[in-house]
Design an enzyme around this catalytic site. Structure first.
Site, mmCIF file in Angstrom:
data_model
loop_
_atom_site.group_PDB
_atom_site.id
_atom_site.type_symbol
_atom_site.label_atom_id
_atom_site.label_comp_id
_atom_site.label_asym_id
_atom_site.label_seq_id
_atom_site.Cartn_x
_atom_site.Cartn_y
_atom_site.Cartn_z
ATOM 1 N N LYS A 200 -34.923 -60.885 -86.262
ATOM 2 C CA LYS A 200 -33.993 -61.997 -86.405
ATOM 3 C C LYS A 200 -34.749 -63.286 -86.100
ATOM 4 C CE LYS A 200 -29.538 -63.776 -84.819
ATOM 5 N NZ LYS A 200 -28.410 -63.573 -83.886
ATOM 6 N N LYS A 254 -32.885 -60.694 -90.656
ATOM 7 C CA LYS A 254 -31.976 -61.832 -90.796
ATOM 8 C C LYS A 254 -32.757 -63.118 -90.610
ATOM 9 C CE LYS A 254 -27.604 -63.694 -88.999
ATOM 10 N NZ LYS A 254 -26.546 -63.579 -87.977
#
Length: 332
Positions: A200, A254
């Site tokens: 992330k 992400k």
């Protein structure tokens, strides 16, 4: 193997007709590939529009149940719940995160009671509950990794007890996957899956999401000390390797489109379920441009999701999930 040149080889032959293009298509997109994020608020019959995400609303629990029912009829395998916690309940200790009666736990119970066969994914992170908007606990101005993990374990357990199927730690603390997996095993939640937000990034694409869960205005500083540097790719593989070793069942990259090279590398290296999150910022860009007539909404949405699949994603978190699933279902 060498290929014959033109005119023996004419690649346009396979593109000439719709049936032929479908016959040789390498990548497919179905409702099974999509996960629908849903924002939950308090109240009954409450629907609150998110200005930066045209067409996306925060829903009270009763409406979230109806959304889950709709998702099931469309063939979506899972939804992901994100709470917008009342600011009066947020504090430095993120105490609401470990409350079995908090908003997200009540939403899980209500949805499971009415739509038992749909998968429910819960975020494991503290930003919807902290008064400072960070994913972890602040101690002397810094995010304390190990103290945060203690709270994340308790949060994971109350969500599992509520009936959450997949816990998704998105906080990026070191060692939290192993600690949560051990706690789940010790407490009898041996079948509860872990989807780790393993790679992330500290991205600028999260702005609308933070407004949706109410943490944007709360945030003090940035998240660069725990989320990944957008410049790094090899580090993502190290993060994934550690989380897999600690017991992650699935991993997440992400954001989405700007990081599809990472999706590809992770899938090639580990050959395990690899998810990608088409973020709120990506949604906002496509939705806003489409509203202005600058992009063909239907085509650009499908193209962006197909790119995720082509890069190796097994599933995609997308705010377009219900819209796309309906379109795919109607096209059958």
């Amino acid at each position: 193997m060498p290929q014959a040149g033109y005119p023996a080889t004419r690649l346009r032959r396979n593109r000439r007709a719709d049936w032929s293009r479908r016959l040789v298509r390498e990548t497919t997109l179905t409702p099974d590939d999509l996960i629908w994020p849903i924002f939950v608020i308090e109240g009954t019959g409450e629907r609150s529009a998110i200005a930066a995400m045209p067409g996306v609303d925060r829903l009270s629990i009763d409406l979230a149940v109806k959304a889950a029912e709709h998702a099931a009829t469309l063939g979506l395998p899972a939804i992901a719940l994100f709470p917008n916690t009342d600011s009066a309940l947020r504090d430095e200790a993120a105490s609401q995160a470990v409350n079995p009666g908090n908003l997200v736990c009540r939403a899980v119970r209500a949805i499971k009671a009415e739509v038992p066969d749909i998968g429910i994914i819960c975020d494991v992170a503290l930003d919807p509950y902290t008064s400072h908007g960070h994913d972890g606990l602040l101690v002397d101005g810094e995010i304390d990794n190990d103290k945060t993990i203690e709270v994340l374990i308790a949060q994971a357990l109350v969500q599992a007890e509520a009936g959450c199927d997949i816990l998704a730690p998105s906080d990026m603390m070191d060692g939290r996957i192993g600690a949560i997996r051990a706690a789940l095993e010790e407490n009898g939640f041996t079948q509860t899956q872990i989807l780790s937000y393993a790679a992330k990034y500290a991205s600028a694409f999260y702005g609308p999401f933070r407004d949706a869960v109410g943490s944007g205005q709360q945030l003090h500083g940035d998240k660069k000390t725990y989320q990944m540097d957008p410049a790094n790719g090899d580090e993502a593989l190290r993060e994934v390797a550690l989380d897999v070793a600690e017991g992650a069942d699935m991993v997440m990259v992400k954001p989405g489109l700007a990081y599809l090279d990472i999706v590809w590398r992770v899938k090639e290296a580990f050959k395990l379920p690899t998810f990608v999150y088409q973020t709120s910022g990506e949604y906002a860009m496509l939705a806003a441009a489409s509203e202005r007539g600058w992009l063909d909404r239907e085509r650009v949405i499908l193209e962006s999701l197909m790119a995720c699949k082509r890069a190796g994603a097994d599933a995609i978190f997308t705010y377009f999930a219900s819209e796309v699933a309906k379109r795919l279902k109607d096209a059958r």
